[in-house]
Structures are given as structure tokens and as C-alpha cells.
Design a protein around this motif. Structure first.
Motif, PDB file in Angstrom:
ATOM      1  N   CYS A  87       3.773   3.162   4.505  1.00 51.53           N
ATOM      2  CA  CYS A  87       5.001   3.204   5.304  1.00 51.53           C
ATOM      3  C   CYS A  87       6.218   3.643   4.496  1.00 51.53           C
ATOM      4  CB  CYS A  87       5.272   1.830   5.897  1.00 51.53           C
ATOM      5  SG  CYS A  87       5.607   0.570   4.627  1.00 51.53           S
ATOM      6  N   CYS A 147       5.988  -2.073   8.821  1.00 50.46           N
ATOM      7  CA  CYS A 147       5.105  -2.135   7.656  1.00 50.46           C
ATOM      8  C   CYS A 147       3.887  -2.956   8.029  1.00 50.46           C
ATOM      9  CB  CYS A 147       5.837  -2.775   6.475  1.00 50.46           C
ATOM     10  SG  CYS A 147       4.744  -3.088   5.078  1.00 50.46           S
ATOM     11  N   ARG A 148       2.758  -2.309   8.014  1.00 51.50           N
ATOM     12  CA  ARG A 148       1.546  -3.013   8.434  1.00 51.50           C
ATOM     13  C   ARG A 148       1.137  -4.080   7.422  1.00 51.50           C
ATOM     14  NH1 ARG A 148      -3.879  -0.124  10.871  1.00 51.50           N
ATOM     15  NH2 ARG A 148      -4.748  -2.026  11.742  1.00 51.50           N
ATOM     16  N   CYS A 149       1.541  -3.910   6.175  1.00 47.52           N
ATOM     17  CA  CYS A 149       1.242  -4.924   5.166  1.00 47.52           C
ATOM     18  C   CYS A 149       2.185  -6.114   5.286  1.00 47.52           C
ATOM     19  CB  CYS A 149       1.367  -4.332   3.762  1.00 47.52           C
ATOM     20  SG  CYS A 149       0.195  -3.008   3.436  1.00 47.52           S
ATOM     21  N   CYS A 202       0.834  -1.216   0.000  1.00 48.22           N
ATOM     22  CA  CYS A 202       0.000   0.000   0.000  1.00 48.22           C
ATOM     23  C   CYS A 202       0.864   1.260   0.000  1.00 48.22           C
ATOM     24  CB  CYS A 202      -0.938   0.013   1.196  1.00 48.22           C
ATOM     25  SG  CYS A 202      -0.141   0.490   2.751  1.00 48.22           S
TER      26      CYS A 202
HETATM   27  S1  FES Z   1       3.297  -1.418   2.361  1.00 44.19           S
HETATM   28 FE1  FES Z   1       1.451  -1.080   3.465  1.00 44.19          FE
HETATM   29  S2  FES Z   1       2.141  -0.445   5.419  1.00 44.19           S
HETATM   30 FE2  FES Z   1       3.937  -0.962   4.391  1.00 44.19          FE
END
Ligand code: FES
Ligand code: FES
Length: 218
Positions: A164, A196-198, A161
Motif C-alpha cells: 500500500c 492498509c491490509r496489514c 509488506c
Molecule cells: S503494509 Fe501491507 S498492505 Fe499496507
């Protein structure tokens, strides 16, 4: 302050004498509205080498200050306990630094202070007066050429996304300067202040390694 005849007084002088037709109230509105307006206004209000914006009353905190951001002097109205992240994003329009946790945990707000990465959510703007602030908006060259770290992230499509990404990129900039030839483990260590939340860490580390490679060539 109210003057005897209803006009405001500044340093004992009537507003009309000092500002020559420019109201102090409108000036302050201009500071809040946008840095560029104030940039020019600062020259108008100079008196004995000190701008009225810099002349705080004894016992108070100066609110109208000038920050050095991305190589430019940016006059801005700053509350006493305002964080640098808030000032950058909501006063100066620099939305590269993101607000994730707002409590020194995620690194999304990372900027450089005199070349060192810091969480901008966790430092007061008044503390960075006189220091060089760099946000991700200040990384590319004037002609638009991306910083090697930015180019590496682009080439590796390093984020999902990308919320971050600005924080990681600022930390990578410091990493490649301090350790131009890191191992993958060293890169992970250098970036450990960013989350990184993802959970896209594999691609982020690929980007970091390529960033180091590009920086060695630059
Ligand atoms: S790519 Fe989504 S929070 Fe890091
Ligand atoms: S927003 Fe500053 S560290 Fe998370």
C-alpha cells in the motif's frame, strides 16, 4: 486499410509514400512494446504538424496518444476504455501504482493528476490527456535525492509488506503541501482514502508526521 496494389493507405497516401520504408504495422507494434521506441518514431510520422498517430478517423477514438508522465511526454497506444492504472503499469512500465481492489476503494493505485491525488484505477487514460500525471517513480529528484515524504517513510520503516506504500506516499505528498503542520488526527483524515491490509496504521501515521516535519524543513 488496403491499397489498390496491396499496400496500406494512410490519409489517401500509400504506406510506402508516407512512412518511407517504415511499416505502420511495425510502428504500432513498437508502441505496444515500449514507449522509448515510439518516442523517436513520433518524429518520423509527422505530417503537416500532426503525427499520424494523432490523426484518428472520424467517429473513432484516437488510440496513439501522448501522455505527460513524471515530466516526460510518453507516446502510448491506449484502448478507449483503458484505465490509467493499466496504462501506467502495463504500457509504460510504471509499476509503482499498485492494483489492489481495482474499484476505487483501497487507494493502492493513487497517483497525482495536476498535483491532486486520484485513484488511477478509476479514471480512463483518455481523460488525463493534457494533464500532468505523477507516479511515485517521479517523486525523487534527478540526482536520486528522495522526496521528504519518501525519506520520512524510510526513516520510520513505516510499512509492513509495503504494497500500500506507494499510494499512501502519494497522498502524504498532497497532505504535507496542503497542511504542513497536521495533527495526528488531521493526518489520519488526509490519508483516509488509502487502506492498509496489514493494518499498519500506527507506523504509517508516524511516517506521515515525520513527513510533515521533513517537509517543513525542506
Ligand atoms: S503494509 Fe501491507 S498492505 Fe499496507
Ligand atoms: S486499486 Fe484503485 S482504489 Fe484500489
Amino acid at each position: 486499410m488496403g491499397g489498390a496494389n496491396g499496400k496500406e493507405e494512410v490519409n489517401g497516401m500509400e504506406e510506402a509514400q508516407v512512412f518511407e520504408g517504415v511499416s505502420r504495422r511495425n510502428f504500432i507494434k513498437g508502441v505496444v512494446a515500449g514507449g522509448t521506441t515510439v518516442y523517436a518514431a513520433g518524429y518520423l510520422f509527422r505530417q503537416n504538424g500532426v503525427t499520424l498517430a494523432q490523426a484518428a478517423a472520424p467517429g473513432t477514438v484516437e488510440r496513439l496518444i501522448t501522455l505527460r508522465v513524471n515530466g516526460q511526454d510518453r507516446p502510448v497506444d491506449v484502448m478507449p476504455q483503458e484505465t490509467l492504472a493499466m496504462t501506467l503499469r502495463y504500457k509504460l512500465g510504471l509499476t509503482g501504482p499498485k492494483l489492489g481492489c481495482d474499484r476505487a476503494e483501497c487507494g493502492a493505485c493513487t497517483v497525482l493528476l495536476d498535483g491532486v491525488n486520484h485513484y488511477s484505477c478509476s479514471i480512463f487514460t483518455h481523460q488525463v490527456r493534457g494533464r500532468e500525471v505523477t507516479t511515485i517513480e517521479g517523486l525523487a529528484a534527478a540526482d536520486g535525492t528522495l522526496h521528504p515524504v519518501q525519506q520520512a517513510v524510510l526513516d520510520e520503516t513505516g510499512f509492513q509488506c509495503a504494497f500500500c506504500a506507494p499510494g499512501f506516499i502519494m497522498s502524504m505528498v498532497v497532505m504535507v503541501r496542503e497542511n504542513p503542520n497536521p495533527t495526528r488526527a488531521e493526518a489520519a483524515q488526509a490519508l483516509s482514502g488509502n487502506l492498509c491490509r496489514c493494518g499498519d496504521y500506527n507506523k504509517i501515521l508516524n511516517s506521515a508526521m515525520r513527513a510533515a516535519e521533513y517537509s517543513r524543513r525542506a
